[in-house]
Design an enzyme around this catalytic site. Structure first.
Site, short mmCIF file in Angstrom:
data_model
loop_
_atom_site.label_atom_id
_atom_site.label_comp_id
_atom_site.label_asym_id
_atom_site.label_seq_id
_atom_site.Cartn_x
_atom_site.Cartn_y
_atom_site.Cartn_z
N CYS A 102 5.75 -0.27 7.59
CA CYS A 102 5.36 0.89 6.78
C CYS A 102 6.58 1.37 6.01
CB CYS A 102 4.87 1.99 7.71
SG CYS A 102 4.42 3.51 6.86
N LEU A 103 6.41 1.70 4.74
CA LEU A 103 7.55 2.17 3.94
C LEU A 103 8.14 3.46 4.50
CD1 LEU A 103 6.23 1.48 0.31
CD2 LEU A 103 7.75 0.05 1.69
N GLN A 116 3.00 9.94 1.39
CA GLN A 116 4.29 9.24 1.42
C GLN A 116 5.17 9.57 0.22
OE1 GLN A 116 2.33 5.25 2.27
NE2 GLN A 116 4.22 5.08 3.46
N HIS A 173 -4.56 1.26 7.79
CA HIS A 173 -3.18 1.76 7.82
C HIS A 173 -2.98 2.86 6.77
CE1 HIS A 173 1.34 1.11 8.12
NE2 HIS A 173 1.21 1.85 7.03
N GLU A 174 -3.45 2.61 5.54
CA GLU A 174 -3.28 3.61 4.48
C GLU A 174 -4.13 4.84 4.77
OE1 GLU A 174 -0.81 3.40 2.60
OE2 GLU A 174 -0.45 1.33 3.18
N GLY A 229 0.84 -1.19 0.00
CA GLY A 229 0.00 0.00 0.00
C GLY A 229 0.88 1.24 0.00
N HIS A 289 -2.60 7.35 6.96
CA HIS A 289 -1.64 8.25 6.30
C HIS A 289 -2.32 9.53 5.80
CE1 HIS A 289 2.12 6.09 6.37
NE2 HIS A 289 1.59 5.00 5.86
NI NI Z 1 2.43 3.09 5.89
#
Ligand code: NI
Length: 184
Positions: free
Chosen positions: A98-99, A50, A140-141, A45, A144
């Protein structure tokens, strides 16, 4: 185009992102770039903040985890202007990464059922319910675009233990397989 992934410490990750409309410039290209950036970093995701854009847009492709979580099979979607409603359900602890928080994995407690309304890439309105790991990935997304990160849910003790790791990420002192961007 592959964007560098914005990591912990950058203020764009803490903004409540803004809705967009179908006039948003070069949206198709942006969505394409988000897929590319996400796959390049082996993510499932990615949210627009991000890659430095505080707009309510995220993409999810959970197919890579379908063995472990069958509910992710075929879940490949673009979510625009999403709003989530958490549904009455049991809360579960499961490990997340998470990235934007490379090198960190922690168990995060979340409700297991949600309802989400959003627009797809054609700006058609959609309303759906999800449970299990699909509901988790979407939450989670969604976080963000609300300016939240999964570390926000951890206990004060866990947060203290992670402090030096988080500082390292913020300073860019991590060795990871994708390009990233700190606040500088
Ligand atoms: Ni994330």
């Amino acid at each position: 185009m592959i964007y560098p992934v914005v990591v912990y410490g950058h203020p764009v990750l803490r903004k409540v992102a803004k809705d967009i409309d179908s006039d948003y410039e070069k949206l198709d290209e942006l969505i394409e770039s988000m897929w590319e950036t996400m796959y390049k970093a082996d993510g499932i995701g990615l949210a627009a903040p991000q890659i430095g854009k505080p707009i309510r847009l995220f993409v999810i492709d959970g197919d890579a985890l379908k063995e472990e979580f069958p509910e992710l099979s075929g879940l490949k979607k673009v979510f625009i202007n999403a709003q989530i409603k958490l549904l009455e359900s049991k809360e579960e602890f499961l490990s997340e990464g998470c990235l934007s928080l490379p090198t960190i994995r922690e168990d995060v407690k979340r409700p297991s059922k949600i309802r989400i309304s959003y627009q797809d890439e054609n700006f058609d309105a959609v309303e759906e319910e999800y449970d299990g790991f699909a509901a988790r990935v979407i939450q989670h997304e969604y976080d963000h675009i609300e300016g939240k990160l999964f570390v926000d849910y951890l206990s004060p003790l866990k947060k203290r233990l992670l402090k030096s790791k988080l500082n390292k990420i913020a300073k860019g002192e991590v060795n990871i397989g994708y390009r990233f961007q700190t606040a500088k």
